[in-house]
Write a protein that holds these residues in place. Structure first.
Motif, short mmCIF file in Angstrom:
data_model
loop_
_atom_site.label_atom_id
_atom_site.label_comp_id
_atom_site.label_asym_id
_atom_site.label_seq_id
_atom_site.Cartn_x
_atom_site.Cartn_y
_atom_site.Cartn_z
N VAL A 288 0.84 -1.20 0.00
CA VAL A 288 0.00 0.00 0.00
C VAL A 288 0.88 1.25 0.00
N PHE A 289 0.69 2.06 -1.03
CA PHE A 289 1.36 3.36 -1.11
C PHE A 289 0.48 4.37 -0.36
N GLU A 290 1.01 4.90 0.73
CA GLU A 290 0.22 5.76 1.61
C GLU A 290 1.15 6.65 2.42
N ASP A 291 0.57 7.69 3.02
CA ASP A 291 1.33 8.54 3.93
C ASP A 291 1.27 7.98 5.34
N PRO A 292 2.33 8.06 6.14
CA PRO A 292 3.58 8.73 5.81
C PRO A 292 4.60 7.85 5.09
N GLU A 293 4.36 6.53 5.01
CA GLU A 293 5.30 5.65 4.31
C GLU A 293 4.53 4.46 3.75
N PRO A 294 5.03 3.86 2.68
CA PRO A 294 4.37 2.67 2.12
C PRO A 294 4.58 1.46 3.03
N LEU A 295 3.53 0.63 3.10
CA LEU A 295 3.56 -0.53 3.98
C LEU A 295 3.16 -1.79 3.23
N VAL A 296 3.63 -2.93 3.73
CA VAL A 296 3.17 -4.23 3.28
C VAL A 296 2.27 -4.79 4.38
N TYR A 297 1.07 -5.19 3.99
CA TYR A 297 0.09 -5.74 4.91
C TYR A 297 0.00 -7.25 4.70
N GLY A 298 0.30 -8.02 5.74
CA GLY A 298 0.08 -9.46 5.66
C GLY A 298 -1.41 -9.77 5.69
N VAL A 299 -1.75 -11.03 5.48
CA VAL A 299 -3.16 -11.43 5.54
C VAL A 299 -3.71 -11.09 6.91
N ASP A 300 -4.80 -10.31 6.93
CA ASP A 300 -5.44 -9.94 8.19
C ASP A 300 -6.51 -10.98 8.49
N ARG A 301 -6.26 -11.81 9.49
CA ARG A 301 -7.17 -12.92 9.75
C ARG A 301 -8.37 -12.53 10.61
N ASP A 302 -8.35 -11.31 11.14
CA ASP A 302 -9.52 -10.80 11.86
C ASP A 302 -10.25 -9.81 10.95
N GLY B 237 10.34 4.58 -1.27
CA GLY B 237 9.93 5.87 -0.72
C GLY B 237 9.70 6.90 -1.82
N ALA B 238 10.62 6.96 -2.78
CA ALA B 238 10.47 7.89 -3.90
C ALA B 238 9.26 7.52 -4.74
N ALA B 239 9.04 6.22 -4.94
CA ALA B 239 7.86 5.77 -5.70
C ALA B 239 6.58 6.17 -4.98
N LEU C 173 1.59 9.15 -4.95
CA LEU C 173 0.63 9.96 -4.21
C LEU C 173 0.60 11.41 -4.67
N GLY C 174 1.49 11.75 -5.59
CA GLY C 174 1.51 13.11 -6.13
C GLY C 174 0.47 13.35 -7.20
N THR C 175 -0.31 12.32 -7.54
CA THR C 175 -1.38 12.47 -8.51
C THR C 175 -2.64 11.83 -7.95
N THR C 176 -3.78 12.17 -8.51
CA THR C 176 -5.04 11.52 -8.12
C THR C 176 -5.61 10.72 -9.29
N ALA D 180 -1.64 3.54 -11.11
CA ALA D 180 -1.43 2.11 -11.39
C ALA D 180 -0.23 1.92 -12.31
N LYS D 181 -0.09 2.79 -13.30
CA LYS D 181 1.03 2.69 -14.24
C LYS D 181 2.36 2.88 -13.50
N LEU D 182 2.43 3.87 -12.61
CA LEU D 182 3.65 4.13 -11.86
C LEU D 182 3.98 2.96 -10.93
N ALA D 183 2.96 2.39 -10.30
CA ALA D 183 3.19 1.23 -9.42
C ALA D 183 3.73 0.05 -10.22
N GLY D 184 3.16 -0.17 -11.39
CA GLY D 184 3.63 -1.26 -12.25
C GLY D 184 5.07 -1.04 -12.70
N GLU D 185 5.40 0.19 -13.03
CA GLU D 185 6.77 0.49 -13.47
C GLU D 185 7.76 0.30 -12.32
N PHE D 186 7.31 0.53 -11.10
CA PHE D 186 8.18 0.28 -9.95
C PHE D 186 8.38 -1.21 -9.72
N LEU D 187 7.30 -1.99 -9.83
CA LEU D 187 7.36 -3.41 -9.49
C LEU D 187 8.05 -4.26 -10.56
#
Length: 258
Positions: A60-74, A123-125, A130-133, A139-146
């Motif tokens: 997830v790309f979000e403020d203040p930093e991007p995070l990886v979320y594991g499977v939330d079992r609750d 972090g730069a990604a 998040l600099g655009t809406t 999605a294109k920028l995320a794909g280019e990063f991955l």
């Protein structure tokens, strides 16, 4: 305009606060990414969005930093305040294992700095995305990063993804033994593969698929024969369905439907 899918609770209420859009991955990422999701919100007062999560890991790309979320079992709950947006990458079940470099069960119910898996460049990604809406551009920028960071293909990950897709498409499969027979593996092998690649047990995946189906029926707004649905989904009786649903969602299914 919302594109709420299975698992998002109270979708009619959410639609007045949240704009959810999805985009498919490009050709080079389809084996590992299910889709991108872009959430924008505006709310005059704090609002808790609630989701019965899927057996997937998210970047997830979000403020203040991007995070990886594991499977939330609750029950996944996130408080939304004011205005904001995030862009998520939903990985196919099992397909984050090559990125993780360790059993995905170790990520379950956790949130981790994305830099642990993708390096400091994420972090730069994050700032650029998040600099655009514009959903398509995000999605294109995320794909280019991955894309240049894809690990070597893992044929077992692809196999596990197909296993999960078969099970979640068949909520009437409700026992681990049935699932193992359907997938032509032993129950023990299935449990080992899910711990290593999915991050949740086969029993959890089967139970969550049934709860997704029950919530989807309730959200349609039509009268639900809960006793008949309980039988269809393999519960012992209606009371068993009610207990399971209430434990996961926080209220009985009939009240949730209202």
């Amino acid at each position: 305009m919302g594109e709420f899918g299975r698992g998002v609770l109270y979708p009619h209420k959410q639609a007045s606060i949240v704009d959810l859009r999805r985009r498919p991955p490009g050709a080079g990422l389809r084996e590992v990414v299910e889709h991108y999701w872009h959430v924008r919100w505006r709310t005059p007062e704090p609002h808790d969005t609630k989701v019965l999560s899927h057996p997937s890991v998210h970047l997830v790309f979000e403020d203040p930093e991007p995070l990886v979320y594991g499977v939330d079992r609750d029950l996944f709950v996130r408080r939304l305040e004011g205005e904001g947006q995030v862009l998520g990458v939903k990985f196919r079940p099992g397909c984050f294992r090559p990125f993780a470099g360790r059993p995905v069960s170790e990520l379950a119910d956790g949130r981790f700095p994305a830099a642990e898996f993708f390096g400091p460049e994420v972090g730069a990604a994050n700032r650029e995305i998040l600099g655009t809406t514009d959903t398509d551009l995000m999605a294109k920028l995320a794909g280019e990063f991955l894309l240049p960071r894809l690990p070597e293909p893992d044929p077992v990950a692809a196999e596990v993804a197909e296993m999960v897709e078969r099970l979640t498409a068949s909520p009437a499969v409700f026992r681990v033994g049935q699932a193992a027979e359907l997938l032509h593996v032993s129950p023990r092998t299935l449990q080992r593969l899910f711990a290593e690649y999915v991050g949740a047990s086969p029993k959890w995946v089967l139970r969550r698929a049934r709860l997704h189906e029950a919530a989807t029926r309730a959200d349609r707004g039509d009268p639900v024969d809960w006793a008949a649905l309980a039988g269809e989904l393999g519960y012992y009786d209606q009371a068993h369905l009610v207990r399971d649903f209430t434990a996961a969602v926080g209220e009985p299914p009939a009240r949730y439907a209202r």
